[in-house]
Design a protein around this motif. Structure first.
Motif, PDB file in Angstrom:
ATOM      1  N   PRO A 217       0.837  -1.210   0.000  1.00 53.67           N
ATOM      2  CA  PRO A 217       0.000   0.000   0.000  1.00 53.67           C
ATOM      3  C   PRO A 217       0.866   1.253   0.000  1.00 53.67           C
ATOM      4  CG  PRO A 217      -0.689  -1.558   1.702  1.00 53.67           C
ATOM      5  CD  PRO A 217       0.618  -2.051   1.185  1.00 53.67           C
ATOM      6  N   ASN A 218       0.363   2.297  -0.631  1.00 54.26           N
ATOM      7  CA  ASN A 218       1.088   3.568  -0.699  1.00 54.26           C
ATOM      8  C   ASN A 218       0.763   4.395   0.532  1.00 54.26           C
ATOM      9  OD1 ASN A 218       2.262   6.010  -1.272  1.00 54.26           O
ATOM     10  ND2 ASN A 218       1.477   6.132  -3.360  1.00 54.26           N
ATOM     11  N   GLY A 219       1.685   4.427   1.490  1.00 53.81           N
ATOM     12  CA  GLY A 219       1.467   5.188   2.705  1.00 53.81           C
ATOM     13  C   GLY A 219       1.776   6.663   2.571  1.00 53.81           C
ATOM     14  N   MET A 220       2.050   7.116   1.349  1.00 50.53           N
ATOM     15  CA  MET A 220       2.420   8.517   1.141  1.00 50.53           C
ATOM     16  C   MET A 220       1.242   9.371   0.673  1.00 50.53           C
ATOM     17  SD  MET A 220       5.441   8.428   2.118  1.00 50.53           S
ATOM     18  CE  MET A 220       5.869  10.129   1.745  1.00 50.53           C
ATOM     19  N   VAL A 221       0.087   8.762   0.462  1.00 51.16           N
ATOM     20  CA  VAL A 221      -1.063   9.500  -0.062  1.00 51.16           C
ATOM     21  C   VAL A 221      -2.122   9.653   1.029  1.00 51.16           C
ATOM     22  CG1 VAL A 221      -2.887   9.539  -1.786  1.00 51.16           C
ATOM     23  CG2 VAL A 221      -0.631   8.613  -2.375  1.00 51.16           C
ATOM     24  N   PRO A 222      -2.432  10.879   1.463  1.00 53.77           N
ATOM     25  CA  PRO A 222      -3.485  11.078   2.465  1.00 53.77           C
ATOM     26  C   PRO A 222      -4.826  10.552   1.945  1.00 53.77           C
ATOM     27  CG  PRO A 222      -2.231  13.096   2.126  1.00 53.77           C
ATOM     28  CD  PRO A 222      -1.830  12.159   1.039  1.00 53.77           C
ATOM     29  N   TYR A 262       1.664  -4.317   4.443  1.00 55.50           N
ATOM     30  CA  TYR A 262       1.702  -3.515   5.675  1.00 55.50           C
ATOM     31  C   TYR A 262       2.023  -2.073   5.336  1.00 55.50           C
ATOM     32  CZ  TYR A 262       3.390  -1.750  10.186  1.00 55.50           C
ATOM     33  OH  TYR A 262       3.583  -1.003  11.325  1.00 55.50           O
ATOM     34  N   ASP A 263       1.336  -1.159   6.017  1.00 58.36           N
ATOM     35  CA  ASP A 263       1.704   0.246   5.911  1.00 58.36           C
ATOM     36  C   ASP A 263       1.460   0.938   7.244  1.00 58.36           C
ATOM     37  OD1 ASP A 263      -1.097   0.338   5.852  1.00 58.36           O
ATOM     38  OD2 ASP A 263      -1.121   2.120   4.587  1.00 58.36           O
ATOM     39  N   GLU A 264       2.040   2.135   7.390  1.00 60.73           N
ATOM     40  CA  GLU A 264       1.896   2.948   8.605  1.00 60.73           C
ATOM     41  C   GLU A 264       1.517   4.370   8.219  1.00 60.73           C
ATOM     42  OE1 GLU A 264       5.435   0.686  11.117  1.00 60.73           O
ATOM     43  OE2 GLU A 264       5.658   2.801  10.601  1.00 60.73           O
ATOM     44  N   MET A 265       0.527   4.930   8.937  1.00 57.45           N
ATOM     45  CA  MET A 265       0.139   6.312   8.699  1.00 57.45           C
ATOM     46  C   MET A 265      -0.330   6.930  10.016  1.00 57.45           C
ATOM     47  SD  MET A 265      -1.699   6.112   4.924  1.00 57.45           S
ATOM     48  CE  MET A 265      -1.279   7.815   4.496  1.00 57.45           C
ATOM     49  N   ILE A 266      -0.381   8.252  10.036  1.00 59.37           N
ATOM     50  CA  ILE A 266      -0.814   8.992  11.219  1.00 59.37           C
ATOM     51  C   ILE A 266      -2.295   9.341  11.082  1.00 59.37           C
ATOM     52  CG2 ILE A 266      -0.561  11.121  12.540  1.00 59.37           C
ATOM     53  CD1 ILE A 266       2.320  11.219  11.810  1.00 59.37           C
ATOM     54  N   VAL A 267      -3.051   9.092  12.145  1.00 60.69           N
ATOM     55  CA  VAL A 267      -4.450   9.496  12.188  1.00 60.69           C
ATOM     56  C   VAL A 267      -4.512  11.007  12.447  1.00 60.69           C
ATOM     57  CG1 VAL A 267      -6.665   9.215  13.365  1.00 60.69           C
ATOM     58  CG2 VAL A 267      -5.171   7.228  13.013  1.00 60.69           C
ATOM     59  N   VAL A 268      -5.237  11.726  11.616  1.00 65.40           N
ATOM     60  CA  VAL A 268      -5.307  13.185  11.705  1.00 65.40           C
ATOM     61  C   VAL A 268      -6.649  13.595  12.303  1.00 65.40           C
ATOM     62  CG1 VAL A 268      -5.197  15.345  10.424  1.00 65.40           C
ATOM     63  CG2 VAL A 268      -3.813  13.385   9.696  1.00 65.40           C
ATOM     64  N   PRO A 269      -6.638  14.385  13.385  1.00 66.08           N
ATOM     65  CA  PRO A 269      -7.911  14.843  13.967  1.00 66.08           C
ATOM     66  C   PRO A 269      -8.658  15.751  13.003  1.00 66.08           C
ATOM     67  CG  PRO A 269      -6.047  15.248  15.443  1.00 66.08           C
ATOM     68  CD  PRO A 269      -5.477  14.879  14.124  1.00 66.08           C
ATOM     69  N   GLY A 270      -9.962  15.740  13.106  1.00 68.49           N
ATOM     70  CA  GLY A 270     -10.773  16.629  12.279  1.00 68.49           C
ATOM     71  C   GLY A 270     -11.711  15.855  11.382  1.00 68.49           C
ATOM     72  N   LEU A 271     -12.900  16.361  11.216  1.00 69.21           N
ATOM     73  CA  LEU A 271     -13.914  15.709  10.409  1.00 69.21           C
ATOM     74  C   LEU A 271     -13.987  16.320   9.010  1.00 69.21           C
ATOM     75  CD1 LEU A 271     -16.757  15.551  13.101  1.00 69.21           C
ATOM     76  CD2 LEU A 271     -15.173  13.725  12.459  1.00 69.21           C
ATOM     77  N   GLY A 272     -14.376  15.513   8.068  1.00 72.90           N
ATOM     78  CA  GLY A 272     -14.656  16.004   6.721  1.00 72.90           C
ATOM     79  C   GLY A 272     -13.519  16.771   6.093  1.00 72.90           C
ATOM     80  N   GLU A 273     -13.840  17.944   5.571  1.00 73.99           N
ATOM     81  CA  GLU A 273     -12.861  18.748   4.851  1.00 73.99           C
ATOM     82  C   GLU A 273     -11.737  19.237   5.763  1.00 73.99           C
ATOM     83  OE1 GLU A 273     -12.657  19.318   1.537  1.00 73.99           O
ATOM     84  OE2 GLU A 273     -14.236  17.807   1.469  1.00 73.99           O
ATOM     85  N   ILE A 274     -12.040  19.429   7.039  1.00 71.85           N
ATOM     86  CA  ILE A 274     -10.994  19.856   7.981  1.00 71.85           C
ATOM     87  C   ILE A 274      -9.946  18.756   8.115  1.00 71.85           C
ATOM     88  CG2 ILE A 274     -10.516  20.458  10.385  1.00 71.85           C
ATOM     89  CD1 ILE A 274     -13.280  21.749  10.498  1.00 71.85           C
ATOM     90  N   GLY A 275     -10.403  17.518   8.300  1.00 69.56           N
ATOM     91  CA  GLY A 275      -9.478  16.400   8.399  1.00 69.56           C
ATOM     92  C   GLY A 275      -8.689  16.220   7.126  1.00 69.56           C
ATOM     93  N   LYS A 276      -9.353  16.358   5.980  1.00 67.28           N
ATOM     94  CA  LYS A 276      -8.669  16.234   4.691  1.00 67.28           C
ATOM     95  C   LYS A 276      -7.577  17.289   4.550  1.00 67.28           C
ATOM     96  CE  LYS A 276      -9.474  16.374  -0.300  1.00 67.28           C
ATOM     97  NZ  LYS A 276     -10.475  16.579  -1.377  1.00 67.28           N
TER      98      LYS A 276
END
Length: 386
Positions: A217-222, A262-276
């Motif tokens: 998986p590409n872990g570099m794409v949000p 396997y991939d690793e990413m950070i969970v980003v706080p915020g809903l909808g467009e804010i999270g994006k």
């Protein structure tokens, strides 16, 4: 024949090395250990500052003096080294341990150098019985053991391993170490000089020589990840952690399967467009691009280290949609407080709990169960099935 020292801490005058020495002083008074570095005067200062006994042995050896390093390594059962960047300063000590059959643990997060050292010294370590274990700090123990832990639960629950695991950093408070910054800058400079190093950096199986695994998986794409119902962004340390996880799978005979992803990413706080928006902004941020960062030897105060923590979720997904979730949490800042405890306990695990054949290992392949028990009992880590 028993060696003179159980453990030698090489780099004890550096910031992280000093924390390791302090940890051993406070928690293992029965240990036969020594502090080592370049300067006897600085070693004496650190010994006194951390409250180590005046009789604590102090050894001097320069990182570029192979004869001195070989003589030092031969006196110890295990060597802990915190002297990086390892691609600039690490090879002579690793070579000395491989030659003398001395167990070795470090904090390396430099995958291209690690791949080069595996090619160069794995056979020598196997011949001498030296157990060489890279990456015994925040990169990569919580991730390496976290994947092992969730896969063990998947096998209990489903009768087979999950072919897909996601590592998701839900919380992390702490600062990047000066050593990490220096190692990152050295890796970027090396890749700029040598395209073959860049190829190793982007190969998920760079530490599994001769094995070509499945597309990863590409872990570099949000993106919005349904597994956590949140936006996720790239994680800076994934470049090393993912390679160590795949090496653990490779060394252990593919207990996660030869088709493991396997991939690793950070969970980003915020809903909808804010999270994006937050995830996309984080994806563009590269701390290694800065001209100046923390210097090696610098680090946060005790209060800052104690206030730090991390929480990593692992989601093991089965082809039929079933899944199991587990977490690894640490009670100190990842880069210093928790890392110092993890590398010390890794050395003690090699000393007291596991034998194993010589060679260049990962913690997840050589000693996952024994090290997990140590980290839970002594180092403030918790492993939980959720």
């Amino acid at each position: 024949m028993a060696r003179e020292f159980d453990i030698i801490v090489y780099g004890a005058t550096g910031f992280t090395g000093r924390l390791v020495a302090e940890y051993l002083t406070e928690h293992y008074p029965d240990l036969k250990w020594a502090m080592a570095g370049r300067s006897l005067t600085k070693l004496e200062e650190v010994r006194d500052a951390i409250g180590a006994p005046a009789a604590t042995p102090l050894l001097t050896a320069n990182a570029d003096d192979p004869a001195a390093l070989k003589a030092m390594a031969a006196r110890a059962t295990v060597v802990i080294t915190t002297v990086g960047p390892y691609q600039l300063h690490g090879e002579p000590l690793l070579a000395a341990c491989a030659e003398t059959g001395t167990a070795y643990v470090d904090l390396c997060g430099e995958p291209a150098w690690m791949a080069q050292m595996i090619a160069k010294y794995d056979a020598a370590a196997k011949a001498s019985g030296a157990r060489i274990v890279f990456s015994c700090g925040f990169d990569s123990i919580p991730f390496d053991l976290g994947v092992w832990f969730v896969e063990e639960e998947a096998k209990k629950r489903f009768g087979k391993p999950a072919p897909r695991v996601k590592g998701r950093i839900r919380a992390m408070k702490g600062t990047m170490s000066g050593g990490t910054f220096a190692s990152g800058k050295a890796s970027m400079a090396a890749a700029a000089r040598d395209p073959s190093i860049l190829k190793l950096m982007v190969d998920p199986f760079a530490l599994a020589p001769g094995f070509e695994g499945p597309h990863q998986p590409n872990g570099m794409v949000p993106h919005h990840d349904a597994a956590v119902d949140a936006w996720v962004a790239p994680f800076m340390m994934a470049v090393i952690n993912t390679k160590n996880v795949h090496r653990s799978n490779f060394l252990a005979g593919h207990p996660y399967g030869a088709d493991f992803q396997y991939d690793e990413m950070i969970v980003v706080p915020g809903l909808g467009e804010i999270g994006k928006a937050a995830a996309e902004a984080l994806a563009k941020f590269n701390p290694m691009a800065a001209d100046k960062g923390p210097a090696p030897g610098e680090g946060p105060s005790k209060e800052e280290r104690d206030a730090g923590h991390y929480d990593v979720l692992f989601v093991a997904e089965m082809p039929d949609g079933a899944s199991v979730r587990a977490s690894v949490k640490g009670d100190k800042d990842p880069g210093y407080g928790s890392t110092a405890k993890m590398i010390a306990e890794s050395a003690l695990c090699l000393l007291r709990d596991v034998q194993g054949e010589g060679g260049i290992w990962t913690a997840g392949a050589l000693m996952p169960e024994a090290l997990k028990k140590r980290l839970e009992a002594h180092a403030g880590l918790t492993f939980t099935v959720e």
